[in-house]
Scaffold this motif. Structure first.
Motif, PDB file in Angstrom:
ATOM      1  N   ASP A 163       0.857  -1.176   0.000  1.00 59.19           N
ATOM      2  CA  ASP A 163       0.000   0.000   0.000  1.00 59.19           C
ATOM      3  C   ASP A 163       0.899   1.233   0.000  1.00 59.19           C
ATOM      4  O   ASP A 163       1.982   1.227   0.561  1.00 59.19           O
ATOM      5  CB  ASP A 163      -0.895  -0.019   1.255  1.00 59.19           C
ATOM      6  CG  ASP A 163      -2.108   0.873   1.081  1.00 59.19           C
ATOM      7  OD1 ASP A 163      -2.304   1.402  -0.025  1.00 59.19           O
ATOM      8  OD2 ASP A 163      -2.853   1.028   2.054  1.00 59.19           O
TER       9      ASP A 163
ATOM     10  N   HIS B  45      -9.275   0.674  -5.673  1.00 59.13           N
ATOM     11  CA  HIS B  45      -8.607   1.539  -4.711  1.00 59.13           C
ATOM     12  C   HIS B  45      -7.479   2.345  -5.358  1.00 59.13           C
ATOM     13  O   HIS B  45      -7.375   3.563  -5.149  1.00 59.13           O
ATOM     14  CB  HIS B  45      -8.060   0.676  -3.562  1.00 59.13           C
ATOM     15  CG  HIS B  45      -7.478   1.456  -2.444  1.00 59.13           C
ATOM     16  ND1 HIS B  45      -8.257   2.161  -1.560  1.00 59.13           N
ATOM     17  CD2 HIS B  45      -6.195   1.656  -2.052  1.00 59.13           C
ATOM     18  CE1 HIS B  45      -7.476   2.746  -0.668  1.00 59.13           C
ATOM     19  NE2 HIS B  45      -6.219   2.467  -0.946  1.00 59.13           N
TER      20      HIS B  45
ATOM     21  N   ARG C 286       2.398   9.475   3.551  1.00 58.15           N
ATOM     22  CA  ARG C 286       1.767   8.563   4.496  1.00 58.15           C
ATOM     23  C   ARG C 286       2.812   7.847   5.327  1.00 58.15           C
ATOM     24  O   ARG C 286       3.876   7.499   4.816  1.00 58.15           O
ATOM     25  CB  ARG C 286       0.923   7.543   3.726  1.00 58.15           C
ATOM     26  CG  ARG C 286      -0.267   8.186   3.063  1.00 58.15           C
ATOM     27  CD  ARG C 286      -1.226   7.152   2.599  1.00 58.15           C
ATOM     28  NE  ARG C 286      -0.874   6.667   1.271  1.00 58.15           N
ATOM     29  CZ  ARG C 286      -1.518   5.665   0.677  1.00 58.15           C
ATOM     30  NH1 ARG C 286      -2.501   5.048   1.281  1.00 58.15           N
ATOM     31  NH2 ARG C 286      -1.164   5.288  -0.521  1.00 58.15           N
TER      32      ARG C 286
HETATM   33 CU   LIG Z   1      -4.527   2.975   0.128  1.00 58.79          CU
END
Ligand SMILES: [Cu+2]
Lengths: 411, 377
Positions: free
Chosen positions: A224, A319, A335
């Motif tokens: 991710d 996604h 992130r």
């Molecule tokens: Cu994500």
């Protein structure tokens, strides 16, 4: 009051002995030598550590409510916190007398569970929440427009008791005990001034913030954050991460805005989902992390490609498509989220998920539109629940040992 | 230890009871040693016949003319108890003999035994030798010992009343007396806990028991009262409780705690609050935990108050912090008052409990510094 004096004194430039390994010395603004080594992250600097610092493996995040009405007491505590944070990030005890150096009749100045452990790359990062800028401390005029409360996103099932907060501290380290020790000591120093509102432990970073790091996997087993901002992308960071002069109040220039979301993952239903469906939902394959239109992880996804059936290979509600910068006006985030498992939930289900952490220059143009798109369309929503939300303004770093967290805001 | 509410109360009392009106003229009011100062206590008033005295032994004669049980206190600054009479039943008169050095004091009647009471200023003038620091610490242990004595006296009386109601099968009366008797117990718990075998006999909770261990004491009867709602078989337990309380009281009155023990006791009482009362574990059947909560805080405050003259010398700023934080705890607790008592624990919201917990933590942290201050010469 006694404690603060002692800590303040010790905070003024005590430098530990050099350890073996890669040790670099650099000068801080006031000329003192600060030590950086393989497992020690400089506390002082232009930016707060813990944002583009290569993501450590462990997290203890805590949000506090301020319970005093006395601004001086709050400022006093922030000074004590800063001194303790400066010490602890360098592998020292929270106070000069330490865990065993004080009077036998007194509670130790440091709780002691990190004695003998290395600094473990500990970083402590502070942020100020929107609620701090209410009428209590005369901060209304200093509230950045970018710190506007996040909108309600469709499907949110937020628990107010796990959300918000006047202040936050993010502790990241490569040893969970080191991170917990730091938060525990700060919470203790803050008693009577702040109260812990909620906290979160995390393990297994779920994104890489440096090109030197491999992309990790979340608890759904997928890589991710492949398109994450990286520390090495200096000009992108200036555009997307660091608050610039003119963006808002001066005290935030050089800082960054932090959004946290605790995302519960419904792992048992997910684990019963076919590999095909899992990969369709993410828009990437599970093994390599490659977009379904490519062969390796860092191949750019091609959202235009259609399959034999005439449908887009990367589904319109996948996604990777919905979160991708090209689909969000170029919005990028930095992130540094973590996996969490808070045991089981009493129904035998793993109480687990992703503690999402993202830093950015302006949440109104970055996190909010991206999350709105995901909340509306993401197929993944069937398997996740957003249960906690936080928003904090993280000021720039401290350049000198006589500076303290929040000074530019409170004085 | 002045909450704004209290200040208002004191000011109001001073305004409505002009000092000259208390005892007639100045001539008979201020003669000091030898003459008794009468105190007319009612449910709403506390008429002290004099507002000043010479240094030395002062005797107050308190008559309870109200309908509630009352108490009478003489406080030095910081609510340090110079002398007290507990548990004066309606219609009774009691005497308090107290030795006062020159300084500013307050007297207080506490109808219903609640809160800060109805206060009046009391000025003592004349010479009194200053105490050394060591003497102040020695005095602290004496003062606290006297406090323990006054509390244990009331503990026996109230436990007797409770036990009598239980044995008479009067469930309702016993329920109202249960938290009152426990108040005196909870105020001096650190002393009680120094007698390892007796404390569990009196105060063990069901969950504390080992398999096969006999359960006695307050909480056994609490379960009979609130769960079984039947005390027809509780007589022997009640008798045992009273006997155990009498034994522990005899022992408590022979013990002198050191200043460091006083400091640790005051911290220990707050830890009791943080671990047992906030959670509702203590009075799990009756939910009267806030009575115990208030009593623990009062006991903690009494221990700190005894140490106060010594602490003032060592760290006046800490004393100020402690005053503020005790006041904050009282203010937070006061929101949950219900008549002469307290709301039940299970009626408080999680947010209420969080606030109380925060205030206790805020107070406990500076209190944890007291022991080292006292020990450090
Ligand atoms: Cu994500």
């Amino acid at each position: 009051m006694q404690r603060r004096k002692v800590i303040g004194l010790a905070g003024a430039g005590v430098v530990g002995a050099a350890t073996a390994g890669a040790v670099a010395w650099r000068s801080t603004a006031n000329g003192e030598a600060a030590q950086e080594s393989a497992d020690r992250i400089a506390f002082y600097g232009e930016r707060q550590a813990g944002i583009i610092t290569p993501a450590q493996d462990r997290l203890h995040f805590v949000a506090f409510d301020v319970i005093t009405k006395d601004k001086a007491a709050l400022v006093d505590m922030l000074q004590s916190w800063t001194a303790a944070a400066a010490r602890m990030t360098q592998g020292k005890e929270a106070g000069a007398l330490g865990a065993v150096g004080g009077l036998p009749e007194a509670p130790p100045e440091d709780t002691g569970e990190a004695l003998g452990l290395p600094p473990a790359d500990l970083t402590l990062t502070i942020g100020f929440g929107p609620s701090l800028f209410d009428s209590r401390f005369g901060l209304r005029d200093k509230k950045p427009a970018a710190l506007a409360d996040l909108p309600k996103f469709p499907g949110d099932t937020l628990d107010p008791a796990l959300s918000g907060g006047d202040l936050c501290v993010q502790a990241c380290a490569n040893d969970p005990q080191v991170a917990v020790h730091a938060i525990r000591n700060l919470a203790r120093i803050g008693m009577g001034v702040v109260s812990v509102r909620w906290s979160q432990l995390g393990f297994g970073r779920t994104s890489s913030t440096s090109t030197t790091q491999a992309t990790p996997r979340n608890l759904f087993g997928f890589k991710d954050g492949t398109a994450n901002l990286k520390a090495e992308e200096t000009s992108l960071l200036d555009d997307h991460l660091w608050v610039r002069a003119g963006d808002g109040p001066d005290w935030m220039t050089g800082g960054s805005y932090l959004v946290t979301r605790k995302i519960r993952m419904l792992v048992e239903p997910w684990d019963r989902t076919s590999l095909l469906e899992q990969e369709t939902i993410f828009g990437r394959n599970k093994g390599e992390g490659a977009p379904l239109t490519g062969r390796s992880e860092f191949d750019e996804p091609d959202f235009a490609v259609r399959g034999d059936d005439g449908e887009p290979v990367i589904a319109t509600n996948a996604h990777v498509r919905l979160a991708h910068p090209t689909q969000n006006g170029g919005a990028r985030l930095l992130r540094r989220g973590y996996n969490f498992v808070d045991g089981s939930d009493g129904l035998g289900r793993l109480d687990a998920g992703l503690f999402f952490i993202a830093y950015q220059r302006d949440p109104r143009r970055q996190f909010v539109p991206v999350q709105m798109r995901l909340a509306r369309q993401d197929e993944l929503n069937e398997y996740i629940r957003h249960v906690s939300s936080g928003l904090f303004a993280c000021p720039p770093g401290l350049l000198a040992a006589d500076d303290f967290w929040g000074r530019s805001l409170f004085t | 230890m002045r909450t704004p509410r209290l200040l208002a109360l004191v000011a109001a009392a001073a305004a409505t009871v002009p000092l000259a009106a208390c005892g007639g003229g100045n001539d008979d009011a201020a003669s000091g040693a030898g003459d008794k100062i009468t105190v007319d206590a009612s449910d709403t008033e506390c008429k002290v016949a004099a507002s000043e005295s010479d240094a030395g032994t002062v005797t107050f004669a308190i008559a309870n003319k109200g309908n509630k049980v009352t108490e009478f206190y003489v406080y030095a600054p910081g609510d340090r108890v110079m002398g007290e009479v507990e548990n004066i039943a309606p219609g009774l008169s009691r005497e308090l003999i107290v030795e006062l050095a020159s300084g500013t004091y307050e007297t207080a009647c506490k109808p219903g035994m609640i809160g800060k009471g109805i206060r009046n200023a009391f000025q003592v003038s004349g010479s009194a030798p200053a105490l050394t620091e060591d003497a102040k610490l020695a005095q602290a242990t004496k003062d606290y010992q006297r406090y323990v004595k006054s509390q244990t006296g009331a503990l026996i009386e109230q436990t007797t009343a409770f036990v009598t109601a239980v044995k008479a099968g009067d469930v309702e009366k016993a329920k109202t007396l249960f938290p009152i008797a426990r108040t005196y117990w909870e105020r001096i718990e650190p002393v009680a806990e120094s007698f390892g075998d007796l404390d569990p006999k009196i105060d063990a909770r069901e969950a504390d028991l080992e398999a096969g261990q006999e359960w006695t004491g307050f909480h056994k009867i609490e379960k009979d009262l609130w769960v079984a709602k039947d005390v027809s078989k509780s007589g022997p337990t009640a008798d045992q409780l009273l006997a155990d309380v009498k034994t522990i009281v005899d022992k408590a009155n022979t013990v002198t705690l050191s200043p460091v023990q006083l400091a640790n006791g005051s911290k220990g009482l707050l830890d009791e609050v943080a671990t047992g009362k906030i959670t509702g574990e203590e009075d799990t059947f009756s939910h009267t935990d806030l009575w115990d909560f208030a009593a623990n805080v009062e006991g903690s405050q009494a221990a700190i108050a005894a140490l106060r003259p010594a602490l003032e010398e060592k760290d006046a700023a800490l004393v100020k912090t402690l005053d503020e934080r005790f006041a904050a705890v009282e203010a937070a607790l006061e929101k949950h008052r219900d008549g002469d008592g307290w709301k039940l624990h299970n009626t408080l919201s999680q947010a209420d409990l969080k606030t109380l917990s925060d205030e206790i933590n805020a107070l406990s942290e500076p209190i944890s510094k007291v022991a080292a201050l006292v020990a450090g010469k």
